[in-house]
Design an enzyme around this catalytic site. Structure first.
Site, short mmCIF file in Angstrom:
data_model
loop_
_atom_site.label_atom_id
_atom_site.label_comp_id
_atom_site.label_asym_id
_atom_site.label_seq_id
_atom_site.Cartn_x
_atom_site.Cartn_y
_atom_site.Cartn_z
N GLU A 1 41.96 34.16 46.97
CA GLU A 1 41.20 35.79 45.89
C GLU A 1 40.03 35.03 45.64
O GLU A 1 38.90 34.76 45.15
CB GLU A 1 41.97 36.72 45.08
CG GLU A 1 43.02 37.58 45.50
CD GLU A 1 43.03 38.24 44.87
OE1 GLU A 1 44.24 37.96 44.19
OE2 GLU A 1 43.33 39.51 45.38
N GLU B 1 47.17 31.60 41.03
CA GLU B 1 48.33 32.30 42.25
C GLU B 1 47.65 31.64 43.59
O GLU B 1 47.08 31.57 43.94
CB GLU B 1 49.23 33.14 41.69
CG GLU B 1 50.41 33.80 43.09
CD GLU B 1 50.89 35.28 42.31
OE1 GLU B 1 51.65 35.11 41.66
OE2 GLU B 1 50.11 36.01 42.50
N ASP C 1 42.58 36.14 35.24
CA ASP C 1 41.85 36.99 36.41
C ASP C 1 40.35 37.42 36.68
O ASP C 1 40.32 38.18 37.56
CB ASP C 1 42.69 38.19 36.88
CG ASP C 1 44.23 37.23 37.35
OD1 ASP C 1 44.34 36.00 37.24
OD2 ASP C 1 45.32 38.53 37.05
#
Ligand SMILES: *[C@@H]1O[C@H](CO)[C@@H](O)[C@H](O)[C@H]1NC(C)=O
Ligand SMILES: *[C@@H]1O[C@H](CO)[C@@H](O)[C@H](O)[C@H]1NC(C)=O
Ligand SMILES: *[C@@H]1O[C@H](CO)[C@@H](O)[C@H](O)[C@H]1NC(C)=O
Ligand SMILES: *[C@@H]1O[C@H](CO)[C@@H](O)[C@H](O)[C@H]1NC(C)=O
Ligand SMILES: *[C@@H]1O[C@H](CO)[C@@H](O)[C@H](O)[C@H]1NC(C)=O
Ligand SMILES: *[C@@H]1O[C@H](CO)[C@@H](O)[C@H](O)[C@H]1NC(C)=O
Ligand SMILES: *[C@@H]1O[C@H](CO)[C@@H](O)[C@H](O)[C@H]1NC(C)=O
Length: 691
Positions: A523, A519, A441
């Site tokens: 973002e 996912e 991430d």
């Protein structure tokens, strides 16, 4: 070694001069590295990479990550085959079949063929080691099985699996199958061999020199293998496909690099050997962007990503439409709406103080500062400048401790084994900060920080000059690529972005049966958009160009693979009927679940593909009909217990794209907002839709 030396020079250099302000334009003149510290949770790269590759940054979210984490034995999808290196001495390949229902679309790994050597391995150090990565590039990985003396050139999109011996010694090759061989024949030349299996598959083996192959029910052997073998499945029994494979058998790729020659254009270039033209496969997005016309439309392989089609040529150029990268809404807001937004702003800005952020977690902290930064830009747009100084002060206080290294409870550190940023909390835990410490991430968390920093550098240029080296260092951890003379030798080119698939991956240094995953596309878009804004803040056109290009590609990928249109047939009827958005997209699977919510919580699925709301959202959701379909699909789930009120922000934001009045009424009634959002931002968005 040269790289390692310069890397340590950078370290000592920056420690003594870390706060030197740099020129206003372009990248900083002094590189900045965060303080180094050990991670106790990253796996040791020495197990799979030879020493010569350890002196440069290593990939942490790549298409071959499974080969270098855990036991290295989970499969990877190297289109069109799933490849699994199961032990130190064999490699299996699978032309996967698809499994699809209303909740998932997956591909099943079956070891159709397993390649190994029958030579007795000596119990030497080399035979105890697992496979090795002897080289990697943007578009390929070279995997060696030292104890079998076999080297595999795994190039993405190659219809042929190509391998050779590592040394000039012959090896006793075995290719076995779990299916039964129903027929085997060798051409007179002994350079082409056709194998039919009882599952209906036909495989073609092409050898670089005449080779005698023996066969039994489950195995084919070659007593003295030396040279090159290329194996391809015949995608269907059409003889035209076989003619094409025959024709392009002789030119094989060994690596592939990607250049960003100018904004909104990528160039692929393969290094190749042998004779003739190079045949590779393109996925649906490649095919849309490919400017050349050498496409073999009818030469097709199936894939979870859509049909792959043949393309000839050792370089491809991918061109995309430019997208606008702006601080403010693209079309502007009518003046009559300013007062309503300004009054919400007044309240939201009043709420910014030293107790506003209650977390030390890098993700949530990042969201909070990006939320505050948006307030400053909304204030600019609705001509409410009196709000800006308070936002600037809040941002300085909130961001500086992370850049100066005295933030209480967390902070950024430099990890030297794989080479990149980790957080202090992540340095001893693979789950804190959502696995940031094992490189999960990064683009999400850092994208928020970079957004806030870009905005602060814009509204407080003196601050921007002072913290420019740190700002670039945070950004370059995930987007180091081609910053010209200023590429950082201490980060990989791109950490998350996949130059072949054309979107980012998360997951980091984890082994997962279905490969990497991502996912939130929104973002990811935010990360590259924010990098582009950083370029605007520092008048660095090169940086803006790269950030805009990756943002454009991430948007195209989201529209191709995450946004499920009713009329699409990519994922099968059942999945398409039940889903307007993919939840988690894996290299080898599509899931309707989220990491944090079941498939039924569709409003969460919508939200995680929309947040954070900013001017780039307009480009990501440019299709009003699709926005309507997504909202109608997700809205009923808003009443489910477990779906928090905060998700309404995003459902109504998308509603605003096609029904401004209705969405505005609903937004005015909201009492809570997502932790990365605010009423002022939501009103800004809705009013920017009233055109
Ligand atoms: C660096 O690591 C050591 C031990 O591994 C630890 O005691 C120390 O607190 C760490 N420093 C930072 C700044 O995290
Ligand atoms: C990942 O690797 C670990 C250690 O080798 C193993 O125990 C685990 O089962 C693997 N996980 C998956 C999903 O394959
Ligand atoms: C879809 O397939 C998967 C894998 O076989 C299975 O676990 C799941 O229960 C299926 N879902 C539905 C709704 O049939
Ligand atoms: C071939 O194998 C022999 C022993 O099996 C080894 O000594 C020699 O180095 C190998 N040759 C090459 C070119 O690797
Ligand atoms: C494999 O075995 C054959 C003889 O069976 C030998 O000629 C060859 O050198 C061996 N190859 C390696 C890599 O050890
Ligand atoms: C800080 O702002 C919060 C609202 O975000 C408010 O509840 C709190 O009273 C404020 N604290 C101070 C010290 O101003
Ligand atoms: C907007 O929503 C309202 C209330 O649901 C509805 O009456 C109206 O027809 C919608 N307008 C459009 C353009 O969809």
């Amino acid at each position: 070694m040269a790289l390692a030396t310069s890397f340590f020079l950078f370290l000592s250099f920056t420690f003594s001069f870390c706060c030197v302000a740099s020129a206003a334009h372009g990248p900083p003149t002094t590189p900045f590295v965060f303080p180094a510290n050990k991670s106790t949770v990253v796996p040791n790269p020495r197990r799979f990479f030879p020493a010569r590759l350890l002196s440069a940054p290593l990939p942490t979210n790549s298409f071959f990550q499974n080969f270098v984490v855990g036991k290295g034995d989970e499969p990877e999808y190297i289109h069109p085959y799933l490849i699994k290196s199961a032990s130190s001495s064999s490699l299996s390949l699978s032309y996967p079949s698809r499994l699809s229902n209303s909740s998932i679309v997956g591909q099943v790994f079956v070891p159709d063929l397993t390649i190994t050597s029958l030579n007795k391995t000596r119990p030497s150090a080399i035979s105890r080691t697992r496979h090795r990565i002897s080289a990697f590039s943007d578009l390929s990985v070279t995997l060696d099985l030292p104890s079998s003396n076999l080297r595999f050139f795994l190039v993405r999109g190659s219809p042929f699996l190509t391998f050779s011996t590592i040394t000039r010694n012959t090896t006793r090759l075995s290719i076995s199958t779990i299916h039964a061989i129903v027929s085997f024949c060798s051409a007179e030349s002994l350079t082409k061999h056709t194998v039919k299996l009882n599952n209906g598959q036909t495989w073609l083996f092409y050898t670089s020199a005449p080779m005698r192959l023996a066969h039994r029910t489950f195995q084919i052997t070659c007593s003295k293998f030396l040279g090159i073998i290329r194996i391809a499945i015949l995608p269907d029994s059409d003889s035209k496909h076989e003619v094409i494979l025959d024709k392009y058998r002789s030119c094989y790729p060994i690596s592939g690099h990607v250049e960003l020659t100018k904004p909104f254009r990528l160039k692929y270039k393969w290094e190749r050997k042998g004779r003739g033209e190079l045949l590779l496969l393109a996925h649906p997005l490649h095919r849309r962007l490919l400017s050349r016309t050498n496409v073999l439309e009818n030469f097709k392989y199936k894939s979870v990503d859509g049909d792959l089609v043949g393309v000839l040529g050792h370089s491809w150029v991918l061109n995309m439409e430019p997208i606008p990268v702006t601080w403010h809404s693209i079309g502007g807001i009518r003046k009559k709406h300013f007062p309503e937004i300004a009054s919400a702003l007044r309240e939201d800005v009043k709420g910014l103080n030293s107790t506003t952020i209650t977390t030390a977690a890098s993700y949530f902290y990042g969201k909070s500062i990006a939320r505050a930064a948006r307030l400053a830009l909304v204030a600019e747009e609705v001509r409410f400048p009196q709000a800006i100084p308070r936002v600037a002060k809040f941002l300085r206080n909130a961001i500086q401790p992370w850049l100066d290294g005295y933030f209480d409870g967390n902070g950024f550190l430099y990890e030297r084994q794989w080479r990149g940023l980790i957080t202090e909390l992540g340095s001893s835990s693979s789950t804190e900060d959502f696995g940031f410490g094992i490189y999960n991430d990064h683009h999400f968390h850092l994208g928020y920080f970079v957004y806030a920093i870009a905005v602060l550098a814009k509204i407080d240029p003196a601050w921007g000059r002072r913290y420019k080296p740190q700002a670039y260092s945070l950004m370059a951890d995930y987007m180091n690529l081609g910053l010209g003379s200023f590429s950082y030798s201490y980060y990989p080119r791109v950490r998350c972005f996949d130059m072949w698939k054309l979107h980012s991956w998360a997951a980091g240094l984890n082994n997962f049966t279905d490969g990497r995953n991502q996912e939130s596309t929104s973002e990811a878009v935010n990360a590259y958009y924010s990098a582009a804004l950083l370029g605007l803040a520092y008048e660095d056109n090169h940086l803006t160009g790269i950030g805009s290009t990756l943002a454009a590609l991430e948007i195209l990928s989201a529209k191709t693979w995450w946004h499920v249109r009713k009329e699409d047939d990519l994922y099968g009827k059942e999945f398409t009927r039940k889903n307007r958005l993919v939840g988690i997209l894996w290299a080898n699977m599509r899931d309707s679940k989220l990491w944090f919510a079941p498939a039924e919580w569709k409003a969460c699925r919508l939200g995680i593909q929309v947040l954070p709301i900013s001017p780039i959202t307009e480009t990501l959701f440019s299709d009003a009909d699709f926005a309507r379909d997504v909202v109608e699909w997700a809205s009923p789930s808003l009443s489910l217990s477990g779906v928090g009120e905060n998700w309404k922000d995003f459902v109504y934001a998308l509603k605003g794209i096609y029904n401004y009045t209705n969405a505005l009424n609903k937004i005015r009634k909201l009492k809570v907002h997502d932790d990365g959002n605010s009423l002022a931002n939501l009103l800004w968005w809705i009013h920017s839709r009233s055109r």
